[in-house]
Motif scaffolding. Structure first.
Motif, PDB file in Angstrom:
ATOM      1  N   VAL A 109       0.901  -0.995   0.095  1.00  0.00           N
ATOM      2  CA  VAL A 109       0.080   0.086   0.067  1.00  0.00           C
ATOM      3  C   VAL A 109       0.601   1.346   0.019  1.00  0.00           C
ATOM      4  CG1 VAL A 109      -1.830   1.240   1.255  1.00  0.00           C
ATOM      5  CG2 VAL A 109      -2.178  -1.147   1.108  1.00  0.00           C
ATOM      6  N   LEU A 110       2.013   1.218   0.774  1.00  0.00           N
ATOM      7  CA  LEU A 110       2.740   2.365   0.838  1.00  0.00           C
ATOM      8  C   LEU A 110       3.595   2.585  -0.496  1.00  0.00           C
ATOM      9  CD1 LEU A 110       4.127   4.442   2.831  1.00  0.00           C
ATOM     10  CD2 LEU A 110       6.170   2.665   2.786  1.00  0.00           C
ATOM     11  N   LEU A 111       3.618   1.670  -1.204  1.00  0.00           N
ATOM     12  CA  LEU A 111       4.375   1.923  -2.426  1.00  0.00           C
ATOM     13  C   LEU A 111       3.402   2.238  -3.649  1.00  0.00           C
ATOM     14  CD1 LEU A 111       6.892  -1.367  -2.659  1.00  0.00           C
ATOM     15  CD2 LEU A 111       7.395   1.039  -2.747  1.00  0.00           C
ATOM     16  N   LEU A 112       2.078   1.719  -3.418  1.00  0.00           N
ATOM     17  CA  LEU A 112       1.018   1.833  -4.272  1.00  0.00           C
ATOM     18  C   LEU A 112       0.730   3.551  -4.236  1.00  0.00           C
ATOM     19  CD1 LEU A 112      -0.983   0.887  -6.110  1.00  0.00           C
ATOM     20  CD2 LEU A 112      -2.526   0.797  -4.255  1.00  0.00           C
ATOM     21  N   PHE A 113       0.820   4.022  -2.867  1.00  0.00           N
ATOM     22  CA  PHE A 113       0.453   5.346  -2.807  1.00  0.00           C
ATOM     23  C   PHE A 113       1.582   6.240  -3.241  1.00  0.00           C
ATOM     24  CE2 PHE A 113      -2.819   4.296   0.491  1.00  0.00           C
ATOM     25  CZ  PHE A 113      -3.816   5.102  -0.163  1.00  0.00           C
ATOM     26  N   ALA A 114       2.857   5.979  -2.979  1.00  0.00           N
ATOM     27  CA  ALA A 114       4.137   6.609  -3.282  1.00  0.00           C
ATOM     28  C   ALA A 114       4.439   6.663  -4.756  1.00  0.00           C
ATOM     29  CB  ALA A 114       5.214   6.258  -2.484  1.00  0.00           C
ATOM     30  N   GLU A 115       4.166   5.515  -5.408  1.00  0.00           N
ATOM     31  CA  GLU A 115       4.669   5.715  -6.859  1.00  0.00           C
ATOM     32  C   GLU A 115       3.297   5.509  -7.809  1.00  0.00           C
ATOM     33  OE1 GLU A 115       7.987   5.308  -7.813  1.00  0.00           O
ATOM     34  OE2 GLU A 115       8.384   5.586  -5.636  1.00  0.00           O
ATOM     35  N   GLY A 151      13.191  -4.621  10.025  1.00  0.00           N
ATOM     36  CA  GLY A 151      14.552  -4.397   9.491  1.00  0.00           C
ATOM     37  C   GLY A 151      14.368  -4.804   8.116  1.00  0.00           C
ATOM     38  N   ALA A 152      13.590  -6.137   7.858  1.00  0.00           N
ATOM     39  CA  ALA A 152      13.684  -6.625   6.263  1.00  0.00           C
ATOM     40  C   ALA A 152      12.946  -5.726   5.365  1.00  0.00           C
ATOM     41  CB  ALA A 152      13.092  -7.941   6.548  1.00  0.00           C
ATOM     42  N   GLY A 153      11.789  -4.918   6.035  1.00  0.00           N
ATOM     43  CA  GLY A 153      10.974  -4.234   5.193  1.00  0.00           C
ATOM     44  C   GLY A 153      11.917  -2.959   4.672  1.00  0.00           C
ATOM     45  N   HIS A 154      13.028  -2.522   5.154  1.00  0.00           N
ATOM     46  CA  HIS A 154      13.866  -1.631   4.573  1.00  0.00           C
ATOM     47  C   HIS A 154      14.730  -2.067   3.343  1.00  0.00           C
ATOM     48  CE1 HIS A 154      12.905   0.198   8.456  1.00  0.00           C
ATOM     49  NE2 HIS A 154      13.417   1.415   8.112  1.00  0.00           N
ATOM     50  N   LEU A 155      14.558  -3.068   2.808  1.00  0.00           N
ATOM     51  CA  LEU A 155      15.008  -3.642   1.797  1.00  0.00           C
ATOM     52  C   LEU A 155      14.358  -2.975   0.503  1.00  0.00           C
ATOM     53  CD1 LEU A 155      16.777  -5.720   0.106  1.00  0.00           C
ATOM     54  CD2 LEU A 155      14.815  -7.262   0.203  1.00  0.00           C
ATOM     55  N   PHE A 208      13.390  -0.504  -4.641  1.00  0.00           N
ATOM     56  CA  PHE A 208      12.451   0.634  -5.479  1.00  0.00           C
ATOM     57  C   PHE A 208      12.799   2.064  -5.350  1.00  0.00           C
ATOM     58  CE2 PHE A 208       9.705  -2.919  -3.756  1.00  0.00           C
ATOM     59  CZ  PHE A 208       9.229  -3.716  -4.983  1.00  0.00           C
ATOM     60  N   PHE A 209      13.755   2.222  -4.536  1.00  0.00           N
ATOM     61  CA  PHE A 209      14.079   3.783  -4.385  1.00  0.00           C
ATOM     62  C   PHE A 209      15.678   3.920  -4.532  1.00  0.00           C
ATOM     63  CE2 PHE A 209      10.266   3.097  -1.636  1.00  0.00           C
ATOM     64  CZ  PHE A 209       9.398   4.041  -2.319  1.00  0.00           C
ATOM     65  N   ASP A 210      16.373   3.280  -5.267  1.00  0.00           N
ATOM     66  CA  ASP A 210      17.510   3.328  -5.673  1.00  0.00           C
ATOM     67  C   ASP A 210      18.627   3.740  -4.700  1.00  0.00           C
ATOM     68  OD1 ASP A 210      16.583   3.479  -8.246  1.00  0.00           O
ATOM     69  OD2 ASP A 210      16.016   5.458  -8.320  1.00  0.00           O
ATOM     70  N   ALA A 211      18.336   3.023  -3.661  1.00  0.00           N
ATOM     71  CA  ALA A 211      19.486   3.263  -2.622  1.00  0.00           C
ATOM     72  C   ALA A 211      20.383   2.187  -2.937  1.00  0.00           C
ATOM     73  CB  ALA A 211      19.017   2.890  -1.190  1.00  0.00           C
ATOM     74  N   GLU A 212      21.826   2.582  -2.408  1.00  0.00           N
ATOM     75  CA  GLU A 212      22.985   1.550  -2.569  1.00  0.00           C
ATOM     76  C   GLU A 212      22.838   0.225  -1.679  1.00  0.00           C
ATOM     77  OE1 GLU A 212      25.572   1.639  -4.576  1.00  0.00           O
ATOM     78  OE2 GLU A 212      24.965   3.651  -5.326  1.00  0.00           O
TER      79      GLU A 212
END
Length: 261
Positions: free
Chosen positions: A26-32, A151-155, A160-164
């Protein structure tokens, strides 16, 4: 919704995983997809604020439908006499401001508002909904489950957000240990609201700091998270799941006092 609730009650671990995946989706759906980019000059973080507010509202509705708002520590102040237990976490958050706060007034105020909503959103879902779902497993396993899932959620930052990748892995470890301590605190306090303040300010001071904290300090913080979380569970874990309004608890306020609903 009631069928899903029954499934979650019967299978708390799988239920917690499913709720975590649903929240991230849901977070990604709203954000993207749903919301257009919103960054007006008077509130550069408007888009992020709306995304987090909408997701928090969604979790609130799930807890309300399932009758778990108070049990999850969302509509209660819990045990205010124990709120001082959050002070070490608050001091750590403020330590990142030693080097100063970067940005003009508009940026700083907008960032603070936005990141406090991040705190609301992530605490109501993780230490509220997910922790309540895992609570039949016992305090220690519940805190460990919350830590791993948080913690795993921050993957998603890498996916999806181009982090290293290296930065993401470090953030996953840090978030997991932070989540472990917050879960232990929520168990002791019976409310998510002190954690909302700690979470929002921790994110704010780290993001708005003009430079990263030294590696030795970050390592010390991670060790502290683990030790403090274990101490909290050892000290308060025998009480079982905190139930707001339980008159058997000498630290609890009278029924109905200090609640938000």
């Amino acid at each position: 919704m009631e069928r899903w609730k029954g499934h979650v009650i019967r299978h708390p671990l799988w239920g917690a995983v499913e709720l975590t995946l649903a929240w991230h989706a849901v977070l990604l759906l709203f954000a993207e997809v749903v919301l257009p980019p919103l960054a007006p000059s008077w509130f550069p973080d408007l888009g992020a604020t709306l995304v987090n507010a909408l997701c928090a509202a969604g979790v609130w509705c799930v807890l309300w439908r399932w009758g778990l708002l108070r049990a999850a520590g969302v509509t209660t102040l819990g045990r205010p006499r124990r709120w001082w237990l959050a002070a070490p976490m608050l001091l750590i958050a403020c330590s990142y401001a030693v080097a100063g706060v970067d940005g003009g007034t508009t940026v700083i105020v907008g960032s603070l508002v936005s990141l406090l909503w991040v705190g609301v959103n992530e605490e109501i879902y993780s230490r509220g909904l997910v922790q309540q779902t895992l609570s039949p497993l016992g305090p220690l396993r519940t805190a460990l489950g919350v830590a791993v899932l948080f913690g795993a959620g921050h993957l998603q930052n890498y996916l999806f957000f181009d982090a290293e990748l290296e930065d993401t892995l470090w953030q996953m470890l840090s978030a997991a240990l932070f989540g472990f301590t917050c879960a232990a605190l929520r168990h002791a306090l019976g409310s998510i609201w002190p954690l909302v303040a700690v979470h929002g300010l921790d994110d704010f001071f780290q993001i708005r700091s003009p430079g990263a904290a030294p590696d030795w300090w970050q390592a010390c913080v991670l060790v502290f998270y683990a030790v403090y979380g274990l101490w909290l569970l050892r000290r308060y874990g025998a009480e079982g799941v905190p139930v707001p309004g339980d008159s058997a608890d000498p630290d609890e306020r009278p029924e109905g006092a200090g609640t938000l609903d």
